[in-house]
Design a protein around this motif. Structure first.
Motif, PDB file in Angstrom:
ATOM      1  N   MET A 118       0.832  -1.207   0.000  1.00 49.24           N
ATOM      2  CA  MET A 118       0.000   0.000   0.000  1.00 49.24           C
ATOM      3  C   MET A 118       0.869   1.260   0.000  1.00 49.24           C
ATOM      4  O   MET A 118       0.517   2.262  -0.625  1.00 49.24           O
ATOM      5  N   CYS A 121       1.961   1.698  -3.579  1.00 50.99           N
ATOM      6  CA  CYS A 121       0.844   2.220  -4.368  1.00 50.99           C
ATOM      7  C   CYS A 121       0.638   3.711  -4.121  1.00 50.99           C
ATOM      8  O   CYS A 121       0.384   4.484  -5.058  1.00 50.99           O
ATOM      9  N   HIS A 128      -5.720   2.446  -4.575  1.00 51.56           N
ATOM     10  CA  HIS A 128      -5.699   1.467  -3.486  1.00 51.56           C
ATOM     11  C   HIS A 128      -6.570   1.985  -2.359  1.00 51.56           C
ATOM     12  O   HIS A 128      -6.857   3.184  -2.275  1.00 51.56           O
ATOM     13  N   LEU A 261      -7.637  -7.096  -7.298  1.00 58.48           N
ATOM     14  CA  LEU A 261      -8.208  -5.759  -7.269  1.00 58.48           C
ATOM     15  C   LEU A 261      -9.711  -5.844  -7.048  1.00 58.48           C
ATOM     16  O   LEU A 261     -10.366  -6.789  -7.517  1.00 58.48           O
ATOM     17  N   LYS A 271      -9.283  -0.975  -7.277  1.00 60.87           N
ATOM     18  CA  LYS A 271      -8.228  -0.669  -6.323  1.00 60.87           C
ATOM     19  C   LYS A 271      -7.405  -1.911  -6.007  1.00 60.87           C
ATOM     20  O   LYS A 271      -7.948  -2.994  -5.790  1.00 60.87           O
ATOM     21  N   ILE A 272      -6.086  -1.740  -5.983  1.00 59.20           N
ATOM     22  CA  ILE A 272      -5.169  -2.845  -5.712  1.00 59.20           C
ATOM     23  C   ILE A 272      -5.280  -3.256  -4.249  1.00 59.20           C
ATOM     24  O   ILE A 272      -5.196  -2.427  -3.342  1.00 59.20           O
TER      25      ILE A 272
END
Length: 386
Positions: A118, A121, A128, A261, A271-272
């Protein structure tokens, strides 16, 4: 003369299409298993089967090197997070004996640790969920975080330990037990149900340049509150491939990576959530769509010239066992799309069954029934704790 390839943790369904493609390419396939009652152990494509009961990394590597030397193994390929991490951690000891494809351990952890991912990202503006590190304590960490939110262990698989909390008081109450069992955790924005779930598979070279990609849409999954894919289909989404590829460049990744995701219903943005450092259980649909990750991995490890290919949309995969459980549990059983009752359509394959290799279905189904009778296993596989 056949080149010998050893598949590590070969008991899962992901090993089945990998072993088949390598067998057809005339490799001699070996497999490491934790026990005999597993999908991979029943496969006719894995010719040499070895039970390994070692649970500690260093002891496992010692046994692995011994087996490599005795059987002239040229390439090893991990099928689990555990063995993927151990290969990365002990790569300097292993590379003297065998070929494989892995990032440096520092890069591996940047991708595998969900909290560190995170941070990556955030630094490269990849979409994310909002994430707060809980390492420095709760009171200073939760400024700006809305509830409900998810407690997530930094390193875990299959949703284990992920727990929804509705307020700060519940966070204080539940965090200590989760940290005691799973280690350091972070707090993450809870993405409400309703959006798509996507898997993005990438294979990158030593410079983190993209060589191959595929994208899967998870249409059903069991359990419904954050489980494994039971029905998926390959799609084309170049934008999300580009985003995930950029994340791997920032990490300094090498080899295969599988992204999860989730689409946020609030803004429609994918979002990853995490990176799996090995091929996923549902890799068969990607392989059938034109990207043979097993052969790609082995050819790259051996320094062979790669035949570039691309994934095609519309290749479907269903897991018979999970689909039955989904049907029994879901209230959407008669409204779902695609229809649960369509078993004979174009480009449809089954994750846990193949006519040219039928025994794995019976081995794996018996194993699954045995596991589901275990209350501890059912709790682990129950998805997010709501």
């Amino acid at each position: 003369m056949y080149v010998s390839v050893l598949i590590l943790d070969a008991g899962g369904t992901q090993a089945l299409p990998i072993a088949e493609s390598l067998y057809k390419a005339e490799f001699d396939i070996h497999g490491f298993f934790s026990h005999k009652l597993s999908y991979g152990y029943g496969s006719r494509f894995i010719k040499h089967k070895h039970i390994v009961r070692v649970r500690k990394a260093k002891e496992y590597v010692v046994e692995l090197i011994s087996y490599i030397q005795q059987n002239d193994i040229k390439v090893i390929m991990p099928m689990s997070d555990r063995t993927a991490e151990w290969i990365s951690l002990y790569q300097n000891s292993l590379k003297e004996y065998v070929s494989f494809v892995t990032p440096s351990y520092d890069s591996f952890i940047k991708g595998y640790d969900k909290n560190k991912l995170m941070h990556v990202c955030r630094n490269c503006n990849a979409p994310h969920p909002r994430t707060i590190d809980l390492q420095d304590g709760i009171n200073t960490a939760i400024v700006g975080m809305s509830f409900p939110a998810l407690i997530k262990p930094n390193i875990t698989t299959g949703g284990r330990g992920m727990t929804l909390v509705k307020d700060i008081a519940e966070l204080h109450q539940k965090l200590p037990a989760i940290e005691q069992q799973y280690g350091l955790c972070h707090l993450q924005e809870f993405i409400q149900p309703g959006g798509k779930q996507i898997k993005v598979q990438l294979f990158v070279n030593e410079s983190s340049e993209l060589l191959y990609s595929s994208v899967l849409h998870k249409q059903r999954y069991y359990p419904e509150n954050g489980g494994s894919s039971s029905c998926n289909e390959t799609i084309i989404n170049e934008d999300v491939v580009a985003i995930c590829s950029e994340v791997l460049k920032k990490i300094g990744w090498k080899g295969f990576a599988d992204f999860d995701l989730i689409e946020d219903p609030k803004d429609g943005v994918l979002k990853i959530m995490e990176i799996n450092p090995r091929v996923p259980a549902c890799v068969k649909s990607a392989i059938k769509s034109g990207v043979d990750y097993g052969k790609i991995y082995v050819d790259y490890a051996l320094g062979k010239e790669l035949n570039l290919s691309s994934s095609k949309a519309g290749y479907k995969l269903r897991h018979i066992g999970f689909e039955v459980l989904w049907f029994l549990k879901s209230k959407k059983r008669f409204q779902t799309h695609p229809s649960w009752f369509r078993f004979f359509v174009k480009n449809l394959f089954f994750q846990d069954f193949a006519w040219n290799d039928p025994l794995p279905f019976f081995y794996g189904t018996i194993e699954n029934i045995k596991q589901m009778l275990n209350p501890k296993f059912r709790k682990q596989k129950g998805g997010i704790n709501l």
